[in-house]
Design a protein around this motif. Structure first.
Motif, mmCIF file in Angstrom:
data_model
loop_
_atom_site.group_PDB
_atom_site.id
_atom_site.type_symbol
_atom_site.label_atom_id
_atom_site.label_comp_id
_atom_site.label_asym_id
_atom_site.label_seq_id
_atom_site.Cartn_x
_atom_site.Cartn_y
_atom_site.Cartn_z
ATOM 1 N N GLU A 364 16.534 -15.616 51.018
ATOM 2 C CA GLU A 364 17.375 -15.632 49.818
ATOM 3 C C GLU A 364 17.736 -14.225 49.367
ATOM 4 O O GLU A 364 18.773 -14.018 48.725
ATOM 5 N N ARG A 365 16.874 -13.247 49.699
ATOM 6 C CA ARG A 365 17.082 -11.844 49.311
ATOM 7 C C ARG A 365 16.742 -10.944 50.497
ATOM 8 O O ARG A 365 15.721 -10.253 50.491
ATOM 9 N N PRO A 366 17.565 -10.930 51.532
ATOM 10 C CA PRO A 366 17.228 -10.147 52.730
ATOM 11 C C PRO A 366 16.941 -8.680 52.381
ATOM 12 O O PRO A 366 17.671 -8.046 51.628
ATOM 13 N N GLY A 367 15.857 -8.183 52.939
ATOM 14 C CA GLY A 367 15.469 -6.797 52.716
ATOM 15 C C GLY A 367 14.384 -6.599 51.683
ATOM 16 O O GLY A 367 13.761 -5.541 51.635
ATOM 17 N N THR A 368 14.107 -7.628 50.877
ATOM 18 C CA THR A 368 13.057 -7.466 49.871
ATOM 19 C C THR A 368 11.677 -7.486 50.512
ATOM 20 O O THR A 368 11.470 -8.102 51.566
ATOM 21 N N VAL A 369 10.732 -6.797 49.874
ATOM 22 C CA VAL A 369 9.329 -6.891 50.284
ATOM 23 C C VAL A 369 8.566 -7.801 49.319
ATOM 24 O O VAL A 369 7.340 -7.867 49.365
ATOM 25 N N GLY A 370 9.303 -8.491 48.447
ATOM 26 C CA GLY A 370 8.690 -9.520 47.626
ATOM 27 C C GLY A 370 8.451 -9.114 46.185
ATOM 28 O O GLY A 370 8.868 -8.051 45.722
ATOM 29 N N GLY A 424 -1.028 3.799 40.032
ATOM 30 C CA GLY A 424 -0.981 4.844 41.035
ATOM 31 C C GLY A 424 0.235 4.705 41.930
ATOM 32 O O GLY A 424 0.900 3.660 41.948
ATOM 33 N N THR A 425 0.540 5.756 42.682
ATOM 34 C CA THR A 425 1.663 5.723 43.612
ATOM 35 C C THR A 425 1.279 6.375 44.925
ATOM 36 O O THR A 425 0.476 7.315 44.961
ATOM 37 N N ALA A 426 1.858 5.846 46.008
ATOM 38 C CA ALA A 426 1.735 6.479 47.314
ATOM 39 C C ALA A 426 2.980 7.296 47.626
ATOM 40 O O ALA A 426 3.142 7.787 48.739
ATOM 41 N N GLY A 427 3.875 7.434 46.633
ATOM 42 C CA GLY A 427 5.076 8.222 46.811
ATOM 43 C C GLY A 427 6.272 7.451 47.316
ATOM 44 O O GLY A 427 7.323 8.030 47.571
ATOM 45 N N ASP A 428 6.139 6.127 47.472
ATOM 46 C CA ASP A 428 7.258 5.321 47.948
ATOM 47 C C ASP A 428 8.341 5.219 46.885
ATOM 48 O O ASP A 428 8.061 5.197 45.681
ATOM 49 N N VAL A 429 9.585 5.115 47.344
ATOM 50 C CA VAL A 429 10.735 4.978 46.460
ATOM 51 C C VAL A 429 11.323 3.585 46.626
ATOM 52 O O VAL A 429 11.483 3.105 47.754
ATOM 53 N N GLY A 430 11.614 2.933 45.511
ATOM 54 C CA GLY A 430 12.170 1.587 45.589
ATOM 55 C C GLY A 430 12.811 1.183 44.298
ATOM 56 O O GLY A 430 12.966 1.983 43.363
ATOM 57 N N LEU A 431 13.198 -0.091 44.224
ATOM 58 C CA LEU A 431 13.773 -0.632 42.997
ATOM 59 C C LEU A 431 13.366 -2.084 42.853
ATOM 60 O O LEU A 431 13.030 -2.760 43.836
ATOM 61 N N LEU A 432 13.391 -2.552 41.613
ATOM 62 C CA LEU A 432 13.165 -3.960 41.290
ATOM 63 C C LEU A 432 14.485 -4.585 40.877
ATOM 64 O O LEU A 432 15.235 -3.990 40.092
ATOM 65 N N ASP A 433 14.798 -5.780 41.401
ATOM 66 C CA ASP A 433 16.023 -6.440 40.964
ATOM 67 C C ASP A 433 15.765 -7.206 39.665
ATOM 68 O O ASP A 433 14.667 -7.166 39.093
ATOM 69 N N GLU A 434 16.775 -7.892 39.199
ATOM 70 C CA GLU A 434 16.679 -8.579 37.910
ATOM 71 C C GLU A 434 15.602 -9.657 37.897
ATOM 72 O O GLU A 434 15.081 -10.021 36.842
ATOM 73 N N ASP A 435 15.278 -10.203 39.060
ATOM 74 C CA ASP A 435 14.271 -11.263 39.147
ATOM 75 C C ASP A 435 12.888 -10.749 39.505
ATOM 76 O O ASP A 435 11.975 -11.535 39.789
ATOM 77 N N GLY A 436 12.730 -9.425 39.514
ATOM 78 C CA GLY A 436 11.417 -8.857 39.772
ATOM 79 C C GLY A 436 11.067 -8.702 41.231
ATOM 80 O O GLY A 436 9.897 -8.466 41.571
ATOM 81 N N TYR A 437 12.054 -8.807 42.139
ATOM 82 C CA TYR A 437 11.799 -8.600 43.566
ATOM 83 C C TYR A 437 11.939 -7.118 43.901
ATOM 84 O O TYR A 437 12.878 -6.458 43.462
ATOM 85 N N LEU A 438 10.997 -6.632 44.681
ATOM 86 C CA LEU A 438 10.919 -5.217 45.009
ATOM 87 C C LEU A 438 11.651 -4.927 46.315
ATOM 88 O O LEU A 438 11.506 -5.667 47.301
ATOM 89 N N PHE A 439 12.440 -3.863 46.318
ATOM 90 C CA PHE A 439 13.114 -3.397 47.529
ATOM 91 C C PHE A 439 12.646 -1.971 47.801
ATOM 92 O O PHE A 439 12.692 -1.113 46.921
#
Length: 553
Positions: A364-370, A424-439
């Motif tokens: 439903e959201r290709p590319g998301t890591v959930g 905490g962070t491991a330095g990864d860069v990403g974004l959350l969509d409107e439904d809370g799915y992480l890319f």
């Protein structure tokens, strides 16, 4: 997120998934030499290998790389001896045991032994150079090392602790691995405490850093079920099954999943290295229900001829779990088309667990890591330290509120810089969509993940800059069809040095003399206009953009 198993019952029934009891198929072809694996002890749901050993000692636990089968009872007996042997050597809670072993029974035994007495196992890639192995041994403060004969011969006397054991052949100055705990009782050790893996991950200087976690030393009866909710239950909640190990166990993810599945009561089949057709053959032979892979494995499986991929019965699979590097959308679609909705992805690192996604959600959201895993908070923080709105990129911060996070061993400054407001962070860069799915937009700013292995650019750059014909150097990853990313060196030659194929060859050989093979550049580019700021900081993204279409074989 919805962390339970997706409703794929209809699909699995259509594909003919067989119910237990499982069977081990002999080498004589389909159905030949059938020997039963008694999994009738389904009521045994205690979340630890040693509880299962007490209640079902004859249950099969491990099929080693040579085909040797080890029951839970025999596994626990040997693990108990090793745990007692480590204590007899004077080790206690929080101490480190270095493990420089290939995939196999010995690796599992040592990790389980360390894990039940509150210590850390420190896995080290046996393909590393002597200097690389020595650094981790010194930095970790390992008081015991268990190594293969090949790795042991690389180690220098000054780097190796006095308590040293070797598996796979004699090495002068090392005791045979079988002697570790051999004279100790096989009964359980007193005062069990949870121990785990102290994995090494990238440092800002290119030197890897060990990561410790707050759960070490806690009550294992509490921690192990929590761990299983991360590594087993969402994917394969059944009381029994078979987990295939086909990735290197010195990586954090494969060892965590092997640890999880054996503590959940599943049988573990171990391959020493990845062979795509053998993986398919053994999925059928051992009725495998779960396997952990990286996208490079997907590439190699999909590259098999159609008749090879259709030759084997894969219908017992309940979970094909992957992480370790971004997976191209087209590749993952092909895997789902082939295997069905059993493909799961997650985002995690040595520093902790972040998110996961089922095949249905991913389609439903290709590319998301959930979406964030149960109990995990994820926030996207901009460069100004303020949380950004949905759809905007930033640094991924994560954690479980109320629980202490990770710590970088011997580096309090890096630990402090990696935490903010309890996350905490491991330095990864990403974004959350409107439904809370992480890319995920970038697996750390600089880190290269090639074939599922971490390559730290600063370490390779340091090696290149040692060469007298190099004035400046940068290392980047470019897309590669098999490895995900290929390591490319961008070099500014020293004044008067000719930039040609002979120089590229000399630099590559120089790297091979001091670094593990997987870290060495597969290609060398030359340029004079190095993109650096006025302060001298390398603008690495400029280089990545410049060479993103470079084709490396």
């Amino acid at each position: 997120m919805g962390t339970g198993s997706v409703d794929d019952t209809a699909h699995r029934n259509q594909r003919g998934v067989r119910a237990r009891p499982f069977a081990v198929r002999g080498a004589g072809g389909k159905g030949a030499g059938m020997t039963s694996w008694d999994s009738s002890e389904d009521a045994v749901t205690a979340a630890s290998f040693y509880r299962i050993a007490e209640k079902a000692p004859d249950r099969e636990a491990v099929v080693d790389t040579d085909g040797t089968v080890l029951t839970y009872g025999r596994l626990a007996a040997r693990v108990n001896q090793i745990s007692r042997g480590l204590r007899a050597l004077g080790l206690g809670g929080g101490d480190r045991v270095a493990v420089v072993l290939p995939n196999g029974r010995a690796f599992l035994e040592v990790v389980l032994a360390v894990a039940q007495v509150g210590m850390y196992a420190v896995p080290i890639n046996g393909r590393s150079t002597a200097a690389e192995i020595g650094y981790v041994l010194r930095d970790s403060g390992a008081r015991v090392v268990v190594a293969s004969a090949d790795a042991a011969t690389k180690c220098t006397e000054d780097d190796v602790p006095a308590a040293r054991f070797v598996a796979g052949g004699p090495v002068p100055g090392w005791r045979p691995y079988d002697e570790l705990g051999r004279d100790e009782p096989q009964s359980p050790p007193d005062d069990r405490g949870f121990g785990y893996v102290m994995g090494y991950t990238s440092g800002t200087t290119g030197r890897p850093k060990g990561v410790t976690v707050s759960t070490v030393g806690a009550d294992p009866e509490f921690v192990i079920p929590f761990l299983l909710e991360r590594t087993v239950r969402p994917y394969d909640p059944e009381a029994t099954g078979t987990h295939l190990v086909c990735a290197p166990l010195y990586h954090a993810a494969p060892v965590a999943h092997m640890f999880g599945f054996v503590n959940a009561g599943h049988r573990v089949v171990i391959h020493e290295k990845f062979d795509p057709e053998r993986v398919l053959r053994d999925i059928e032979r051992f009725r495998v229900t779960s396997v952990h892979m990286v996208p490079t494995h997907f590439h190699r499986l999909l590259a098999l001829p159609d008749d090879a991929r259709s030759r084997y019965d894969l219908t017992t699979l309940r979970a094909v779990i992957h992480a370790g590097a971004p997976c191209p959308v087209a590749v993952k679609r092909r895997m789902i088309d082939w295997l069905g909705p059993v493909v799961w992805e997650y985002l995690a690192g040595t520093e902790g667990y972040v998110a996961r996604v089922s095949a249905h959600e991913w389609l439903e959201r290709p590319g998301t890591v959930g979406r964030p895993a149960d109990g995990v908070t994820v926030r996207i923080i901009g460069d100004d330290g303020v949380e950004v709105p949905a759809g905007e990129p930033g640094t991924i911060y994560f954690g479980t509120p109320g629980q202490a996070g990770f710590t970088y061993h011997n580096d309090p400054e890096k630990t402090a810089a990696s935490h903010r407001d309890g996350l905490g962070t491991a330095g990864d860069v990403g974004l959350l969509d409107e439904d809370g799915y992480l890319f995920l937009l970038d697996r750390r700013v600089d880190l290269i993940i090639s074939g599922g292995a971490n390559v730290y650019p600063a370490e390779v750059e340091g090696r290149l800059l040692e060469h007298p014909e190099v004035a400046d150097a940068a290392v980047i990853g470019v897309p590669h069809p098999d490895w995900g990313r290929a390591v490319v060196a961008v070099v500014r030659p020293a004044e008067g040095v000719v930039a040609d194929a002979d120089l590229a060859r000399r630099l590559t050989e120089h790297c091979r003399a001091g670094l593990a093979p997987y870290k060495c550049p597969r290609h060398v580019e030359f340029r004079d206009d190095f993109p650096r700021t006025e302060a001298g900081k390398l603008r690495r993204r400029v280089l990545r953009d410049a060479y993103r279409h470079l084709e490396v074989t």
